[in-house]
Design an enzyme around this catalytic site. Structure first.
Site: not given
Length: 177
Positions: A48, A23, A132, A169
């Site tokens: 998240n 399976r 997360y 960033d």
């Protein structure tokens, strides 16, 4: 589950131990008793998802400052990414050291990241999604970041023809000396 220590104290790669048949397979990816036995976080305040449209997306390096440090348990649910954890604790003997782990939907690994560590990743595939589990709520005033290409960190990011990086960033400073 296998808890594989890394060179960074408290950072673990967690590999499921699947059992399979015709399976498919079944594997535990989290067990509060096994985490507690190792002194790891068992309380998750929020979860998240980071969905990344393009290969070459780089997010990081992020963490939350005291007293809002967050423990993270990160896994890849679609696609593939290089997940990077760097010690952002100035008083630590491993300050600025980092480890990288390939997380893919196929290998089902997770990375356990204690508070005080910076975290980021670069995707290898279009449509990569990371899930997360977070021990603390996001506090905008406690959000911190270090430049993804900080020369003192020297992270060996994979070569990429076209990186996708958010302006936020790109604006982070290097970790302090």
């Amino acid at each position: 589950m296998l808890f594989l220590p890394t060179e960074l104290p408290g950072v673990f790669v967690i590999e499921p131990e699947p059992t399979g048949d015709d399976r498919g397979l079944f594997a535990r990816t989290y067990c509060a008793e096994e985490f507690a036995r190792r002194g790891l976080c068992t309380q998750w305040a929020q979860c998240n998802v980071s969905f990344n449209t393009r290969a070459g997306t780089l997010r990081g390096m992020h963490w939350q400052a005291a007293p809002h440090e967050e423990v993270k348990l990160v896994r890849c649910t679609a696609g593939a990414a290089l997940d990077v954890v760097a010690d952002a604790r100035p008083d630590s003997p491993t300050y600025r050291k980092w480890v990288a782990v390939e997380l893919t939907a196929a290998n089902r690994r997770a990375v356990y990241i204690p508070g005080g560590y910076a975290h980021g990743f670069q995707t290898f595939a279009d449509g990569t999604e990371l899930f997360y589990q977070m021990s603390a709520f996001y506090v905008p005033g406690a959000a911190r970041g270090a430049r993804w290409d900080d020369p003192a960190l020297g992270i060996a990011w994979p070569p990429c023809d076209r990186r996708v990086i958010a302006p936020r960033d790109l604006s982070f400073p290097d970790l302090p000396t």
